[in-house]
Write a protein that holds these residues in place. Structure first.
Motif, PDB file in Angstrom:
ATOM      1  N   PHE A 202       0.835  -1.201   0.000  1.00 40.10           N
ATOM      2  CA  PHE A 202       0.000   0.000   0.000  1.00 40.10           C
ATOM      3  C   PHE A 202       0.870   1.252   0.000  1.00 40.10           C
ATOM      4  O   PHE A 202       1.693   1.449   0.909  1.00 40.10           O
ATOM      5  CB  PHE A 202      -0.959  -0.007   1.197  1.00 40.10           C
ATOM      6  N   LYS A 203       0.727   2.062  -1.043  1.00 36.26           N
ATOM      7  CA  LYS A 203       1.604   3.204  -1.260  1.00 36.26           C
ATOM      8  C   LYS A 203       0.924   4.512  -0.857  1.00 36.26           C
ATOM      9  O   LYS A 203      -0.243   4.747  -1.193  1.00 36.26           O
ATOM     10  CB  LYS A 203       2.002   3.287  -2.746  1.00 36.26           C
ATOM     11  N   LYS A 204       1.678   5.331  -0.176  1.00 36.98           N
ATOM     12  CA  LYS A 204       1.183   6.663   0.192  1.00 36.98           C
ATOM     13  C   LYS A 204       0.973   7.494  -1.080  1.00 36.98           C
ATOM     14  O   LYS A 204       1.738   7.395  -2.037  1.00 36.98           O
ATOM     15  CB  LYS A 204       2.204   7.347   1.111  1.00 36.98           C
ATOM     16  N   ASP A 205      -0.090   8.280  -1.083  1.00 36.61           N
ATOM     17  CA  ASP A 205      -0.490   9.147  -2.201  1.00 36.61           C
ATOM     18  C   ASP A 205      -1.002   8.365  -3.410  1.00 36.61           C
ATOM     19  O   ASP A 205      -1.323   8.951  -4.445  1.00 36.61           O
ATOM     20  CB  ASP A 205       0.645  10.089  -2.637  1.00 36.61           C
ATOM     21  N   THR A 206      -1.040   7.048  -3.304  1.00 41.13           N
ATOM     22  CA  THR A 206      -1.655   6.223  -4.340  1.00 41.13           C
ATOM     23  C   THR A 206      -2.874   5.494  -3.766  1.00 41.13           C
ATOM     24  O   THR A 206      -3.989   5.624  -4.261  1.00 41.13           O
ATOM     25  CB  THR A 206      -0.662   5.198  -4.906  1.00 41.13           C
ATOM     26  N   ASP A 207      -2.617   4.707  -2.707  1.00 45.46           N
ATOM     27  CA  ASP A 207      -3.710   3.983  -2.055  1.00 45.46           C
ATOM     28  C   ASP A 207      -4.334   4.795  -0.926  1.00 45.46           C
ATOM     29  O   ASP A 207      -5.475   4.545  -0.546  1.00 45.46           O
ATOM     30  CB  ASP A 207      -3.201   2.652  -1.498  1.00 45.46           C
ATOM     31  N   TYR A 208      -3.573   5.714  -0.380  1.00 43.99           N
ATOM     32  CA  TYR A 208      -4.075   6.538   0.713  1.00 43.99           C
ATOM     33  C   TYR A 208      -3.247   7.816   0.792  1.00 43.99           C
ATOM     34  O   TYR A 208      -2.178   7.922   0.164  1.00 43.99           O
ATOM     35  CB  TYR A 208      -3.985   5.783   2.052  1.00 43.99           C
ATOM     36  N   ILE A 209      -3.779   8.788   1.540  1.00 42.79           N
ATOM     37  CA  ILE A 209      -3.008   9.987   1.840  1.00 42.79           C
ATOM     38  C   ILE A 209      -3.068  10.216   3.348  1.00 42.79           C
ATOM     39  O   ILE A 209      -3.922   9.649   4.036  1.00 42.79           O
ATOM     40  CB  ILE A 209      -3.543  11.240   1.114  1.00 42.79           C
ATOM     41  N   VAL A 210      -2.137  11.000   3.845  1.00 44.73           N
ATOM     42  CA  VAL A 210      -2.167  11.387   5.253  1.00 44.73           C
ATOM     43  C   VAL A 210      -2.670  12.825   5.316  1.00 44.73           C
ATOM     44  O   VAL A 210      -2.084  13.733   4.743  1.00 44.73           O
ATOM     45  CB  VAL A 210      -0.769  11.280   5.900  1.00 44.73           C
ATOM     46  N   LYS A 211      -3.819  12.984   5.969  1.00 49.27           N
ATOM     47  CA  LYS A 211      -4.469  14.296   6.037  1.00 49.27           C
ATOM     48  C   LYS A 211      -4.951  14.539   7.464  1.00 49.27           C
ATOM     49  O   LYS A 211      -5.664  13.701   8.029  1.00 49.27           O
ATOM     50  CB  LYS A 211      -5.645  14.335   5.052  1.00 49.27           C
ATOM     51  N   ASP A 212      -4.561  15.669   8.028  1.00 48.45           N
ATOM     52  CA  ASP A 212      -4.964  16.021   9.402  1.00 48.45           C
ATOM     53  C   ASP A 212      -4.636  14.900  10.372  1.00 48.45           C
ATOM     54  O   ASP A 212      -5.451  14.513  11.231  1.00 48.45           O
ATOM     55  CB  ASP A 212      -6.467  16.332   9.468  1.00 48.45           C
ATOM     56  N   ASP A 213      -3.416  14.356  10.243  1.00 49.11           N
ATOM     57  CA  ASP A 213      -2.936  13.301  11.131  1.00 49.11           C
ATOM     58  C   ASP A 213      -3.808  12.041  11.048  1.00 49.11           C
ATOM     59  O   ASP A 213      -3.935  11.291  12.011  1.00 49.11           O
ATOM     60  CB  ASP A 213      -2.881  13.805  12.586  1.00 49.11           C
ATOM     61  N   LYS A 214      -4.399  11.811   9.862  1.00 46.85           N
ATOM     62  CA  LYS A 214      -5.213  10.624   9.663  1.00 46.85           C
ATOM     63  C   LYS A 214      -4.874   9.981   8.324  1.00 46.85           C
ATOM     64  O   LYS A 214      -4.512  10.680   7.377  1.00 46.85           O
ATOM     65  CB  LYS A 214      -6.710  10.956   9.681  1.00 46.85           C
ATOM     66  N   VAL A 215      -4.980   8.662   8.267  1.00 46.99           N
ATOM     67  CA  VAL A 215      -4.811   7.941   7.006  1.00 46.99           C
ATOM     68  C   VAL A 215      -6.166   7.888   6.313  1.00 46.99           C
ATOM     69  O   VAL A 215      -7.130   7.321   6.847  1.00 46.99           O
ATOM     70  CB  VAL A 215      -4.273   6.514   7.247  1.00 46.99           C
TER      71      VAL A 215
ATOM     72  N   ILE B 144      -8.290   6.787   2.928  1.00 44.57           N
ATOM     73  CA  ILE B 144      -8.246   5.889   1.766  1.00 44.57           C
ATOM     74  C   ILE B 144      -8.580   6.659   0.494  1.00 44.57           C
ATOM     75  O   ILE B 144      -9.435   7.547   0.492  1.00 44.57           O
ATOM     76  CB  ILE B 144      -9.250   4.731   1.950  1.00 44.57           C
ATOM     77  N   ILE B 145      -7.888   6.314  -0.594  1.00 47.67           N
ATOM     78  CA  ILE B 145      -8.203   6.864  -1.915  1.00 47.67           C
ATOM     79  C   ILE B 145      -8.867   5.770  -2.736  1.00 47.67           C
ATOM     80  O   ILE B 145      -8.340   4.660  -2.862  1.00 47.67           O
ATOM     81  CB  ILE B 145      -6.924   7.357  -2.630  1.00 47.67           C
ATOM     82  N   ASP B 146     -10.019   6.084  -3.308  1.00 52.17           N
ATOM     83  CA  ASP B 146     -10.742   5.123  -4.151  1.00 52.17           C
ATOM     84  C   ASP B 146      -9.910   4.833  -5.400  1.00 52.17           C
ATOM     85  O   ASP B 146      -9.567   5.739  -6.156  1.00 52.17           O
ATOM     86  CB  ASP B 146     -12.095   5.708  -4.547  1.00 52.17           C
ATOM     87  N   GLU B 147      -9.606   3.550  -5.622  1.00 45.93           N
ATOM     88  CA  GLU B 147      -8.726   3.187  -6.740  1.00 45.93           C
ATOM     89  C   GLU B 147      -9.374   3.451  -8.097  1.00 45.93           C
ATOM     90  O   GLU B 147      -8.677   3.587  -9.098  1.00 45.93           O
ATOM     91  CB  GLU B 147      -8.321   1.712  -6.637  1.00 45.93           C
ATOM     92  N   PHE B 148     -10.709   3.528  -8.149  1.00 49.99           N
ATOM     93  CA  PHE B 148     -11.384   3.740  -9.428  1.00 49.99           C
ATOM     94  C   PHE B 148     -11.615   5.214  -9.731  1.00 49.99           C
ATOM     95  O   PHE B 148     -11.485   5.645 -10.876  1.00 49.99           O
ATOM     96  CB  PHE B 148     -12.728   2.992  -9.438  1.00 49.99           C
ATOM     97  N   THR B 149     -11.977   5.988  -8.702  1.00 44.58           N
ATOM     98  CA  THR B 149     -12.311   7.393  -8.942  1.00 44.58           C
ATOM     99  C   THR B 149     -11.212   8.351  -8.525  1.00 44.58           C
ATOM    100  O   THR B 149     -11.214   9.517  -8.933  1.00 44.58           O
ATOM    101  CB  THR B 149     -13.587   7.773  -8.174  1.00 44.58           C
ATOM    102  N   GLY B 150     -10.280   7.885  -7.682  1.00 43.44           N
ATOM    103  CA  GLY B 150      -9.229   8.781  -7.199  1.00 43.44           C
ATOM    104  C   GLY B 150      -9.698   9.742  -6.125  1.00 43.44           C
ATOM    105  O   GLY B 150      -8.962  10.630  -5.706  1.00 43.44           O
ATOM    106  N   ARG B 151     -10.927   9.552  -5.648  1.00 39.89           N
ATOM    107  CA  ARG B 151     -11.464  10.445  -4.627  1.00 39.89           C
ATOM    108  C   ARG B 151     -11.081   9.964  -3.236  1.00 39.89           C
ATOM    109  O   ARG B 151     -10.911   8.767  -2.993  1.00 39.89           O
ATOM    110  CB  ARG B 151     -12.995  10.496  -4.724  1.00 39.89           C
ATOM    111  N   MET B 152     -10.960  10.937  -2.312  1.00 35.20           N
ATOM    112  CA  MET B 152     -10.732  10.580  -0.923  1.00 35.20           C
ATOM    113  C   MET B 152     -12.011   9.987  -0.335  1.00 35.20           C
ATOM    114  O   MET B 152     -13.110  10.436  -0.659  1.00 35.20           O
ATOM    115  CB  MET B 152     -10.317  11.804  -0.107  1.00 35.20           C
TER     116      MET B 152
END
Length: 917
Positions: free
Chosen positions: A307-320, A322-330
């Protein structure tokens, strides 16, 4: 050949069975004239008369003809509807605990009143299970008029009811509700501390509406109640550090499955590092005691490696996030389950949120198998008859239609690509629309609905698009889909609760057009006008060919296709159905692009050209059968694993019920204490060993830890003829003295309550921990296949050992708490005004193998359940261009998908305004 000849001469087994019921139906019909002469009061008195007969020793079968005839007469007076003979056959089938397959429009809801009334007379309770809250409330109100007329009580179970309201609903003679509500109430009941807190009665009889949807489609994922676990942050962090230092040669990766497997050298290396970190209870990584560590190690490996940062998830406001793999939305508020999200949080060094732990779970299969008598009804069950029998021992009986079916089912049309197919569909719809023939179009996803809507806009065809789950609104729109020139596009349209009547549904029209009008002569005139208009329009639609059902794609299951077709041709109406397919359809891709089938299509079809043949339709049906078999195997696997837990669940729940029903549990506590002392002594003084071989130091430590005693064991050891039995007896005597002293200063009733509450609390705690261990075991047991072992057999064996170990730990724990805790008398609390409610737990359908939540979060494209066969969500209905409306006033706010919706509806956000977020 001989089989076909015999069938043509004697009929199928199903035909012969249905014919055998004709004599019973004739007896029911013979009572009709007699009951017509009854006054309303005499008809109502039939219920009391039937109860007296049952008390006198007659059976339900004995009173069936008279009871069914009574229901028919009451229905004529209260609802204005008379049961057909074939509906009587359906009622008999339901009463006998079988599945009645009845075509759409044959009146299954009315059929259910027959078996429901008959079985409710006993007063043991009848559950009518529906696929959604709207249908539960509608049927309870609609059919409830009939049952109330005959003196029965009605209850309905919908979300957001209080405990007392649920208790009253279950106490009714007949209770309507959804499969989810019934299942979750069962689980919650078995988490309560007192019998009077429970809402359900013992199971008696259930009728499952749309039985294929509930017992087949939704049975893939179990019902799960979960709550936060204790903090395991240190374990996640420790495993994260170990995994980050692990060299790549120690593991193998699978990019497609996003999985990581340790190599043999990797296992040895990780074992060394875990032992050095003090995280293993034994030296072997794969010993049963280390199951949970192995599970979290696997998740840590996935989080770090796959699981790669900024691909599968992002760190925002001290939280992990998830990024939707199909839409790219948080996907704010969504979390990976089974400890994966916590592993990602440890990887990124952010605050680790507690993991949700399973507190209770059950599959629909095992829940519904608890009913002594179970039956169901649907328009489509024959294709799954083998599964119904294998899993539920339910026989499927095909009930003939009241009037022969006149619908014409045409062969499928095949096109090269999606654009050609949809262009042809739009032309066909326009052609039918110009003649006034109403068209119902079934699509498999919102995207396909919108694509077709665009094509129809270009053709200038006015249409309505339904992509929603607001069932009541949909019911009103669908009810008018049979009017002249109507074109209705629906995602996953299936036979769910509302008939499409040619010329429009009169009752719905009256509600829609005259809902605000006061009763009186003016309203009566308007009602007559609407009835006359509907009758004339009905004839015009019949002359145009009836309802044209058009499928834009074949589904994985033949049942879903049959449900769509079944909306046309009700009660002998004319109708037409046709499916349009292309090589880009999901199902046809099963054949693969390089197959002979695909090559033939590409080579012989021009752009925009269609082909149709019985051979191609047969090939599609074969593909559907293969997919159905695969899906059955998946459901069967879930049942196999849950069956292991189900045997244990029954033991625990029965034990809990016995404890709650007992005035005192001192005998249970005493037996546990004896077993615990016996185990402690046997561990230090093994049978057949000599006293000099005994572990006296270990025995002292265990006696002090568990019993809180400090006997002079050294002196006992110096005595002649010392035996383990003597040590056990002396420890037992000392323990009893300690307990007698503790209870002497406390009133006996209070002490009994203390013992009971401790016993229940410890039982629940260890059962919850046991479920967590079984969850972890199920996640990793498939690895045993590499050792040429059957994972399910390994799971059964390990689960049995774990259960025995849990019971041993429970005995020891109850003994320890009672002997080492300090108790004091206190003023009794004031009596509660009402029973306390359970805390609000998370409920959902979690796939036990992937950990994915299948609680109907997505749109209709993600599931096979029909338009009316899913949980309530947000409305998306439009006319004209038909683009889906997903207005969410809270879209700019970060709201957990499981939190209550800010709009105040009482539903979870994901089931309300966040349904399409």
């Amino acid at each position: 050949m001989w089989q076909n000849l015999a069938k043509s001469l004697f009929g199928s087994a199903n035909d012969r069975y249905v014919r055998s019921l004709d004599k019973l139906v004739a007896r029911i019909n013979g009572l009709e004239e007699q009951l017509e002469d009854f006054s309303d009061d005499e008809l109502k008195a039939q219920t009391a008369k039937f109860r007296q007969k049952l008390e006198a020793g007659e059976t339900l079968d004995d009173i069936l003809p008279e009871a069914f005839a009574t229901v028919r007469e009451a229905s004529k007076r209260v609802l204005g509807m008379r049961h057909f003979d074939v509906q009587m056959v359906g009622g008999i089938v339901l009463h006998r605990g079988e599945i009645a397959e009845m075509r759409t429009g044959e009146g299954k809801t009315l059929v259910a009143t027959l078996a429901t009334y008959l079985n409710a007379i006993e007063g043991k309770g009848v559950h009518v299970v529906t696929v959604n809250d709207y249908l539960a409330a509608r049927d309870a109100e609609w059919m409830g008029q009939l049952h109330k007329f005959l003196g029965l009580t009605i209850g309905v179970i919908v979300p957001n009811l209080g405990e007392q309201q649920r208790r009253e609903a279950y106490a009714a003679d007949i209770t309507y509700g959804t499969n989810n509500e019934f299942g979750f109430d069962y689980l919650r009941d078995n988490m309560k501390q007192e019998r009077r807190q429970m809402v359900q009665r013992p199971f008696n009889f259930a009728i499952v509406d749309e039985v294929d949807s509930i017992l087949i489609d939704e049975a893939r994922t179990p019902l799960i109640i979960s709550g936060p676990t204790e903090d395991k942050s240190e374990l996640y962090i420790a495993l994260d550090e170990i995994v980050k230092k692990l060299e790549p040669e120690y593991y193998e990766t699978d990019e497609k499955a996003k999985s990581v497997q340790l190599t043999e050298d990797g296992v040895e290396e990780v074992e060394k590092r875990l032992i050095a970190a003090g995280l293993l209870e034994t030296d072997n990584l794969y010993d049963i005691e280390n199951t949970q560590v192995v599970h979290h190690l696997d998740q840590a490996l996935r989080a770090v490696v796959m699981f790669k940062k900024d691909t599968d998830y992002i760190v925002k406001d001290d939280k992990v996030v998830i990024i939707d793999e199909f839409t790219g939305r948080m996907m704010d508020g969504r979390r990976w389950s089974n400890g994966l999200h916590q592993a990602a949080e440890a990887k990124e060094g952010v605050e680790i949120q507690p993991e949700n732990q399973t507190m209770a779970s059950i599959t629909f299969q095992n829940y519904f198998r608890m009913y002594p008598k179970l039956s169901g009804m649907t328009g489509t069950a024959a294709t799954e008859a083998a599964e119904f029998w294998d899993i539920y021992k339910l026989n499927v009986v095909e009930i003939p239609t009241n009037v022969p079916v006149q619908r014409v089912d045409e062969d499928d049309e095949f096109y090269k690509n999606t654009m050609d197919k949809f262009a042809a569909i739009a032309r066909a719809i326009k052609e039918k629309n110009q003649t006034g023939q109403p068209v119902l179009v079934g699509t498999v996803s919102i995207e396909k609905s919108e694509l077709l809507s665009n094509f129809l806009d270009k053709e200038g065809v006015k249409h309505a698009v339904l992509n929603a789950r607001m069932h009541e609104q949909e019911a009103h729109i669908v009810a008018q889909a049979g009017r002249i020139g109507a074109v209705t596009i629906a995602t996953n349209m299936a036979g769910r609760g509302t008939d499409i009547q040619l010329g429009g549904n009169v009752d719905f029209r009256i509600d829609d057009e005259l809902g605000d009008m006061e009763d009186g002569p003016a309203k009566d005139r308007e009602i007559e006008r609407i009835k006359a208009e509907a009758a004339a329009e009905r004839q015009r639609v019949k002359d145009a060919g009836g309802l044209f059902v058009l499928g834009t794609e074949r589904h994985e299951s033949r049942r879903i296709d049959n449900q769509l077709r079944g909306r046309s041709g009700r009660q002998g109406d004319p109708g037409l159905s046709r499916f349009y397919l292309c090589l880009e359809d999901d199902l046809l891709r099963i054949f693969g692009p390089d197959t002979l089938f695909a090559k033939m299509m590409n080579a012989n079809l021009e752009d925009g050209e269609a082909i149709g043949s019985k051979w191609l339709s047969k090939a599609i049906e074969t593909a559907q059968k293969k997919v159905e078999a695969r899906n059955y195997e998946a459901r069967k696997q879930v049942v196999e694993y849950d069956d292991v837990m189900n045997d244990q669940r029954k033991v625990i729940y029965e034990q809990r019920a016995e404890i709650m029903d007992s005035e005192r549990v001192d005998d249970v506590v005493e037996e546990m204490r004896r077993d615990a002392i016996n185990a402690i002594v046997a561990e230090a003084c093994p049978p057949g060993s000599y006293p000099e071989q005994w572990n006296v130091a270990g025995l002292k430590e265990r006696v002090e830890e568990v019993l809180g005693l400090a006997p002079d064991l050294d002196a006992w050891m110096e005595e002649d003829q010392v035996e383990p039995e003597i040590i056990e007896e002396r420890l037992q005597e000392q323990a009893e003295r300690v307990l007698a002293e503790k209870s002497a200063n406390i009133d006996e009733p209070i002490w009994r309550r203390v013992e009971k509450s401790i016993l229940l609390e410890r039982l629940d705690h260890h059962w919850k921990e046991h479920l967590a261990t079984l969850d972890a075991l199920r996640q990793v047991v498939f690895l045993r296949a590499y050792a040429q072992k059957q994972p399910i057999n390994e799971y059964k064996q390990e689960a049995f050992g774990l259960f025995q170990a849990m019971l041993d730990t429970l005995r020891e724990d109850v003994t320890r708490v009672l002997l080492t805790s300090q108790f004091r008398a206190a003023a009794p609390p004031p009596p509660p005004r009402a029973l306390p409610d359970l805390p609000e737990f998370l409920t959902g359908h979690i796939d036990p193998f992937t950990g994915e939540d299948d609680s109907n979060d997505g749109d209709g494209s993600s599931r096979q359940a029909g338009l009316f066969g899913t949980l309530a969500g947000s409305p998306v209905a439009s006319t004209g261009s038909g683009g889906s409306q997903t207005d969410d006033p809270f879209a700019d706010k970060i709201i957990s998908r499981n939190a209550p919706c800010p709009c105040g509806s009482g539903n979870k956000y994901k089931h309300c305004h966040g349904a399409h977020a």
